[in-house]
Design a protein around this motif. Structure first.
Motif, PDB file in Angstrom:
ATOM      1  N   THR A   1       4.968  -6.549  13.245  1.00 23.29           N
ATOM      2  CA  THR A   1       5.373  -5.317  13.844  1.00 23.29           C
ATOM      3  C   THR A   1       6.549  -4.885  12.972  1.00 23.29           C
ATOM      4  O   THR A   1       6.902  -3.648  12.884  1.00 23.29           O
ATOM      5  N   ALA A   2       7.632  -5.778  13.046  1.00 20.88           N
ATOM      6  CA  ALA A   2       8.972  -5.172  12.214  1.00 20.88           C
ATOM      7  C   ALA A   2       8.738  -4.646  10.867  1.00 20.88           C
ATOM      8  O   ALA A   2       9.291  -3.665  10.514  1.00 20.88           O
ATOM      9  N   ALA A   3       7.981  -5.235   9.968  1.00 23.52           N
ATOM     10  CA  ALA A   3       7.283  -4.678   8.659  1.00 23.52           C
ATOM     11  C   ALA A   3       6.700  -3.523   8.795  1.00 23.52           C
ATOM     12  O   ALA A   3       7.255  -2.569   8.045  1.00 23.52           O
TER      13      ALA A   3
ATOM     14  N   ILE B   1       8.921  -0.336  -0.073  1.00 19.80           N
ATOM     15  CA  ILE B   1       8.060  -1.275   0.008  1.00 19.80           C
ATOM     16  C   ILE B   1       8.585  -2.667  -0.598  1.00 19.80           C
ATOM     17  O   ILE B   1       8.424  -3.786  -0.197  1.00 19.80           O
ATOM     18  N   ALA B   2       9.352  -2.655  -1.655  1.00 23.82           N
ATOM     19  CA  ALA B   2       9.769  -3.537  -2.497  1.00 23.82           C
ATOM     20  C   ALA B   2      10.877  -4.339  -1.755  1.00 23.82           C
ATOM     21  O   ALA B   2      11.169  -5.452  -1.644  1.00 23.82           O
ATOM     22  N   LYS B   3      11.757  -3.653  -1.171  1.00 24.57           N
ATOM     23  CA  LYS B   3      12.761  -4.050  -0.158  1.00 24.57           C
ATOM     24  C   LYS B   3      12.152  -4.809   1.019  1.00 24.57           C
ATOM     25  O   LYS B   3      12.543  -5.925   1.426  1.00 24.57           O
ATOM     26  N   VAL B   4      11.164  -4.281   1.695  1.00 24.32           N
ATOM     27  CA  VAL B   4      10.396  -4.998   2.664  1.00 24.32           C
ATOM     28  C   VAL B   4       9.855  -6.196   2.164  1.00 24.32           C
ATOM     29  O   VAL B   4       9.972  -7.159   2.685  1.00 24.32           O
ATOM     30  N   GLN B   5       9.185  -6.278   0.978  1.00 30.50           N
ATOM     31  CA  GLN B   5       8.740  -7.484   0.325  1.00 30.50           C
ATOM     32  C   GLN B   5       9.923  -8.587   0.404  1.00 30.50           C
ATOM     33  O   GLN B   5       9.525  -9.535   0.514  1.00 30.50           O
TER      34      GLN B   5
ATOM     35  N   SER C   1       1.345  -7.198  -2.970  1.00 32.55           N
ATOM     36  CA  SER C   1       0.104  -6.988  -2.394  1.00 32.55           C
ATOM     37  C   SER C   1      -0.091  -7.558  -0.919  1.00 32.55           C
ATOM     38  O   SER C   1      -0.664  -7.236  -0.246  1.00 32.55           O
ATOM     39  N   THR C   2       0.815  -8.758  -0.626  1.00 32.06           N
ATOM     40  CA  THR C   2       0.770  -9.491   0.678  1.00 32.06           C
ATOM     41  C   THR C   2       1.557  -8.360   1.589  1.00 32.06           C
ATOM     42  O   THR C   2       1.206  -7.946   2.664  1.00 32.06           O
TER      43      THR C   2
ATOM     44  N   ARG D   1       1.624  -5.143   1.219  1.00 32.93           N
ATOM     45  CA  ARG D   1       0.781  -3.955   1.682  1.00 32.93           C
ATOM     46  C   ARG D   1       0.090  -3.852   2.664  1.00 32.93           C
ATOM     47  O   ARG D   1      -0.438  -2.862   3.194  1.00 32.93           O
ATOM     48  N   ILE D   2      -0.308  -5.279   3.286  1.00 30.97           N
ATOM     49  CA  ILE D   2      -1.270  -5.465   4.142  1.00 30.97           C
ATOM     50  C   ILE D   2      -0.502  -4.747   5.730  1.00 30.97           C
ATOM     51  O   ILE D   2      -1.275  -4.121   6.273  1.00 30.97           O
ATOM     52  N   TYR D   3       0.806  -4.726   5.532  1.00 35.01           N
ATOM     53  CA  TYR D   3       1.407  -3.983   6.537  1.00 35.01           C
ATOM     54  C   TYR D   3       1.764  -2.523   6.501  1.00 35.01           C
ATOM     55  O   TYR D   3       2.405  -2.049   7.280  1.00 35.01           O
ATOM     56  N   ASP D   4       1.248  -1.930   5.309  1.00 38.39           N
ATOM     57  CA  ASP D   4       1.566  -0.530   5.071  1.00 38.39           C
ATOM     58  C   ASP D   4       0.459   0.148   5.749  1.00 38.39           C
ATOM     59  O   ASP D   4      -0.638   0.369   4.958  1.00 38.39           O
ATOM     60  N   ARG D   5       0.748   0.836   6.714  1.00 39.79           N
ATOM     61  CA  ARG D   5      -0.132   1.701   7.314  1.00 39.79           C
ATOM     62  C   ARG D   5      -0.051   2.949   7.134  1.00 39.79           C
ATOM     63  O   ARG D   5      -0.961   3.742   7.700  1.00 39.79           O
ATOM     64  N   ARG D   6       1.056   3.499   6.417  1.00 41.24           N
ATOM     65  CA  ARG D   6       1.293   5.155   5.901  1.00 41.24           C
ATOM     66  C   ARG D   6      -0.034   5.773   5.294  1.00 41.24           C
ATOM     67  O   ARG D   6      -0.274   6.795   5.689  1.00 41.24           O
ATOM     68  N   GLN D   7      -0.786   4.792   4.619  1.00 39.69           N
ATOM     69  CA  GLN D   7      -1.977   5.606   4.197  1.00 39.69           C
ATOM     70  C   GLN D   7      -3.074   5.973   4.949  1.00 39.69           C
ATOM     71  O   GLN D   7      -4.048   6.704   4.701  1.00 39.69           O
TER      72      GLN D   7
END
Length: 142
Positions: free
Chosen positions: A95-97, A107-111, A120-121, A123-129
């Motif tokens: 949820t935080a990610a 996304i690189a900072k979140v990684q 790619s791990t 990106r699983i949390y990236d719901r923007r798309q």
């Protein structure tokens, strides 16, 4: 407790031990820092800088090792169950990610923040798309 007192570039950081013994430093939000200070006062080991920040509350707390991942999972499940739902610690992390990505975090900072070896791990949390308003359809100017 020394894990919570890491000053780096003028900002308080947490030292986090991740999988494979990897150590990373995560900036500590001031609000979280205040909550940690309250926790340390209540737990009674705030003056002991040699031990873990989060320790078992039973037994000898002055020599207590840090909580195990399983203990953290059980604590989170117990507290959320008391609130009428049950989620694990990983769900809170996810949820935080997702929240950070939804608020334009790089996304690189979140990684790096999550300690993922591969983006790619993350990106699983990236719901923007998956949001219709972010579709390229709405980026085209007619």
């Amino acid at each position: 407790m020394k894990d919570a007192q890491q000053m780096r570039r003028g900002v308080m950081h947490l030292r986090v031990q991740g999988k494979g013994g990897k150590t990373r430093y995560v900036p500590l939000h001031p609000a979280a820092g205040m909550l940690i200070a309250e926790y340390l006062e209540g737990a009674g080991h705030g003056a002991d800088a040699s031990g873990a920040l989060f320790r078992a509350l039973r037994g000898r707390r002055d020599q207590a090792p840090g909580l195990t991942p399983d203990a953290v999972y059980k604590i989170v499940r117990g507290h959320t169950a008391a609130l009428g739902f049950e989620v694990g610690a990983h769900a809170l992390r996810a949820t935080a990610a997702t929240n950070a990505l939804d608020h334009q975090a790089d996304i690189a900072k979140v990684q790096e923040w999550l300690g993922h070896a591969n983006i790619s791990t993350t990106r699983i949390y990236d719901r923007r798309q998956s949001r219709p308003e972010d579709s390229p359809t709405f980026k085209v100017r007619y």
